[in-house]
Design a protein around this motif. Sequence first.
Motif, PDB file in Angstrom:
ATOM      1  N   MET A   1       4.036  -4.556 -16.332  1.00 21.48           N
ATOM      2  CA  MET A   1       4.318  -5.813 -17.018  1.00 21.48           C
ATOM      3  C   MET A   1       3.552  -6.955 -16.360  1.00 21.48           C
ATOM      4  N   SER A   2       2.900  -7.761 -17.152  1.00 24.61           N
ATOM      5  CA  SER A   2       2.199  -8.921 -16.606  1.00 24.61           C
ATOM      6  C   SER A   2       3.198  -9.900 -16.010  1.00 24.61           C
ATOM      7  N   ARG A   3       2.873 -10.466 -14.872  1.00 21.23           N
ATOM      8  CA  ARG A   3       3.749 -11.456 -14.245  1.00 21.23           C
ATOM      9  C   ARG A   3       2.921 -12.695 -13.934  1.00 21.23           C
ATOM     10  N   VAL A   4       3.267 -13.796 -14.569  1.00 20.17           N
ATOM     11  CA  VAL A   4       2.580 -15.066 -14.372  1.00 20.17           C
ATOM     12  C   VAL A   4       3.602 -16.052 -13.824  1.00 20.17           C
ATOM     13  N   VAL A   5       3.361 -16.555 -12.622  1.00 15.52           N
ATOM     14  CA  VAL A   5       4.311 -17.434 -11.934  1.00 15.52           C
ATOM     15  C   VAL A   5       3.742 -18.847 -11.858  1.00 15.52           C
ATOM     16  N   LEU A   6       4.519 -19.824 -12.277  1.00 19.73           N
ATOM     17  CA  LEU A   6       4.143 -21.233 -12.151  1.00 19.73           C
ATOM     18  C   LEU A   6       4.990 -21.856 -11.047  1.00 19.73           C
ATOM     19  N   VAL A   7       4.335 -22.554 -10.118  1.00 20.45           N
ATOM     20  CA  VAL A   7       5.025 -23.162  -8.972  1.00 20.45           C
ATOM     21  C   VAL A   7       4.790 -24.667  -9.007  1.00 20.45           C
ATOM     22  N   THR A   8       5.850 -25.460  -8.886  1.00 21.56           N
ATOM     23  CA  THR A   8       5.721 -26.922  -8.842  1.00 21.56           C
ATOM     24  C   THR A   8       5.796 -27.414  -7.398  1.00 21.56           C
ATOM     25  N   GLY A   9       5.273 -28.625  -7.169  1.00 25.27           N
ATOM     26  CA  GLY A   9       5.366 -29.233  -5.834  1.00 25.27           C
ATOM     27  C   GLY A   9       4.500 -28.551  -4.804  1.00 25.27           C
ATOM     28  N   VAL A  10       3.283 -28.128  -5.174  1.00 22.00           N
ATOM     29  CA  VAL A  10       2.456 -27.314  -4.278  1.00 22.00           C
ATOM     30  C   VAL A  10       1.651 -28.132  -3.279  1.00 22.00           C
ATOM     31  N   SER A  11       1.641 -29.455  -3.423  1.00 25.58           N
ATOM     32  CA  SER A  11       0.837 -30.264  -2.500  1.00 25.58           C
ATOM     33  C   SER A  11       1.552 -30.524  -1.186  1.00 25.58           C
ATOM     34  N   ARG A  12       2.842 -30.259  -1.135  1.00 25.14           N
ATOM     35  CA  ARG A  12       3.578 -30.414   0.105  1.00 25.14           C
ATOM     36  C   ARG A  12       3.589 -29.086   0.870  1.00 25.14           C
ATOM     37  N   LEU A  13       4.043 -29.155   2.110  1.00 25.64           N
ATOM     38  CA  LEU A  13       3.866 -28.026   3.032  1.00 25.64           C
ATOM     39  C   LEU A  13       4.561 -26.757   2.547  1.00 25.64           C
ATOM     40  N   VAL A  14       5.836 -26.867   2.182  1.00 26.26           N
ATOM     41  CA  VAL A  14       6.570 -25.675   1.751  1.00 26.26           C
ATOM     42  C   VAL A  14       5.948 -25.088   0.485  1.00 26.26           C
ATOM     43  N   GLY A  15       5.595 -25.971  -0.449  1.00 31.47           N
ATOM     44  CA  GLY A  15       4.985 -25.506  -1.693  1.00 31.47           C
ATOM     45  C   GLY A  15       3.673 -24.790  -1.442  1.00 31.47           C
ATOM     46  N   GLY A  16       2.830 -25.367  -0.577  1.00 33.67           N
ATOM     47  CA  GLY A  16       1.542 -24.747  -0.288  1.00 33.67           C
ATOM     48  C   GLY A  16       1.686 -23.389   0.379  1.00 33.67           C
ATOM     49  N   MET A  17       2.590 -23.309   1.358  1.00 28.89           N
ATOM     50  CA  MET A  17       2.790 -22.032   2.056  1.00 28.89           C
ATOM     51  C   MET A  17       3.352 -20.975   1.103  1.00 28.89           C
ATOM     52  N   THR A  18       4.248 -21.393   0.213  1.00 25.57           N
ATOM     53  CA  THR A  18       4.845 -20.438  -0.720  1.00 25.57           C
ATOM     54  C   THR A  18       3.819 -19.945  -1.736  1.00 25.57           C
ATOM     55  N   VAL A  19       2.987 -20.852  -2.219  1.00 27.92           N
ATOM     56  CA  VAL A  19       1.947 -20.449  -3.174  1.00 27.92           C
ATOM     57  C   VAL A  19       1.005 -19.435  -2.545  1.00 27.92           C
ATOM     58  N   ARG A  20       0.614 -19.665  -1.300  1.00 33.55           N
ATOM     59  CA  ARG A  20      -0.286 -18.715  -0.639  1.00 33.55           C
ATOM     60  C   ARG A  20       0.376 -17.345  -0.510  1.00 33.55           C
ATOM     61  N   ALA A  21       1.661 -17.348  -0.181  1.00 30.70           N
ATOM     62  CA  ALA A  21       2.376 -16.073  -0.050  1.00 30.70           C
ATOM     63  C   ALA A  21       2.452 -15.341  -1.391  1.00 30.70           C
ATOM     64  N   LEU A  22       2.733 -16.078  -2.449  1.00 28.37           N
ATOM     65  CA  LEU A  22       2.817 -15.452  -3.775  1.00 28.37           C
ATOM     66  C   LEU A  22       1.446 -14.972  -4.241  1.00 28.37           C
ATOM     67  N   ALA A  23       0.408 -15.760  -3.920  1.00 25.06           N
ATOM     68  CA  ALA A  23      -0.942 -15.379  -4.348  1.00 25.06           C
ATOM     69  C   ALA A  23      -1.403 -14.103  -3.658  1.00 25.06           C
ATOM     70  N   ALA A  24      -0.837 -13.824  -2.495  1.00 25.48           N
ATOM     71  CA  ALA A  24      -1.220 -12.604  -1.768  1.00 25.48           C
ATOM     72  C   ALA A  24      -0.403 -11.391  -2.202  1.00 25.48           C
ATOM     73  N   ASP A  25       0.554 -11.585  -3.096  1.00 24.75           N
ATOM     74  CA  ASP A  25       1.411 -10.494  -3.552  1.00 24.75           C
ATOM     75  C   ASP A  25       0.721  -9.728  -4.680  1.00 24.75           C
ATOM     76  N   PRO A  26       0.391  -8.449  -4.470  1.00 30.07           N
ATOM     77  CA  PRO A  26      -0.331  -7.709  -5.512  1.00 30.07           C
ATOM     78  C   PRO A  26       0.496  -7.459  -6.767  1.00 30.07           C
ATOM     79  N   GLU A  27       1.833  -7.625  -6.678  1.00 29.56           N
ATOM     80  CA  GLU A  27       2.667  -7.406  -7.863  1.00 29.56           C
ATOM     81  C   GLU A  27       2.621  -8.584  -8.823  1.00 29.56           C
ATOM     82  N   ILE A  28       2.042  -9.695  -8.391  1.00 22.45           N
ATOM     83  CA  ILE A  28       1.954 -10.883  -9.253  1.00 22.45           C
ATOM     84  C   ILE A  28       0.525 -10.997  -9.777  1.00 22.45           C
ATOM     85  N   ASP A  29       0.388 -11.026 -11.091  1.00 18.61           N
ATOM     86  CA  ASP A  29      -0.950 -11.062 -11.693  1.00 18.61           C
ATOM     87  C   ASP A  29      -1.619 -12.416 -11.519  1.00 18.61           C
TER      88      ASP A  29
END
Length: 326
Positions: A1-29
């Motif tokens: 199943m395709s998985r497309v995740v939208l994350v808000t508030g990415v310019s702040r520290l927690v948002g940026g770190m979380t986006v990088r972690a999700l982007a490294a997850d192979p289960e997320i397209d």
Amino acid sequence: MSRVVLVTGVSRLVGGMTVRALAADPEIDRVIAVDTVPPLHGIGRADFVRADIRNPIIGKILSQERVDTVLHLGVIMTPKQAGGRTLQKEINVIGTMQLLAACQKADSLQRLVVKSSSSIYGSSPRDPAMFTEDMSARRNPTGGFGRDSVEVETYVRGLARRRPDIEVTMLRMANLVGPGLRTTFSEYFAMPALPVPLGYDGRFQVLHIDDAVRVLQRATVAPAAGTVNVAGDGMLTLRQAARLAGKPTVPVLPQAGGLVQQLGGLLGGNGAFDAEQMQFLQFGRGVDTTRMRTVLGFEPAATTREAFTAVFGARNPLLALGGSRV
């Protein structure tokens, strides 16, 4: 199943770190990172979209990109971050309302994860030893970030009723701490001497930023968990924390919070005192984290003492200074 995740508030520290972690997850397209200003940090393979969640364009993004999961981190903890209390409330409350309205119309959406705060429980002398997720505040927060968090959760529950097909998880996090992370809590412990309410010694929990990112990542891909308290094991009292930080304390009357804030502003220097913290410093707060383990299956790597000492300990005083906002 395709998985497309939208994350808000990415310019702040927690948002940026979380986006990088999700982007490294192979289960997320695909990861779509959204904020009003471009992030200064890397976001991995995520695609950045400059957008304001208060604008209807967010609905078009959800629809056109067939987003199935939204991770909402676009809440601001302090007025300084937003440019004033009025703008902070507008971003937190109105922004969330607009985002949820867009989510309601998005037929592709299957999952919503919201970063909330344990501040919704308030702080009062009638508090239980530990708040479970089913309890409510003995004295509701009357303003600031705590009040915003209460309103945000109210709107999220409203969406859950209108769209029962969407899985909703809300994470009520304890105070976040981390190197370079600046919040109201960290600014207090960056002060050269700590004003403490006379006759009180509130106890509290914290959550290390690395654990916060891990639990956000897990909540994004795991089955729905409902509302979950998240905090490191154990507790500290205010005076225990001051000793760990190697900071002298200055007893002040609890009613003098506003005056202490004004004097701190006049004296300048590192750190700042926010009068809205006074009840938290007096009575503290504790949350039960049973659901964090049994339902979400998450175990923080750092206890409250370990996380606090790593950031504010007397041997690491510079870690709490400077850096980014949440």
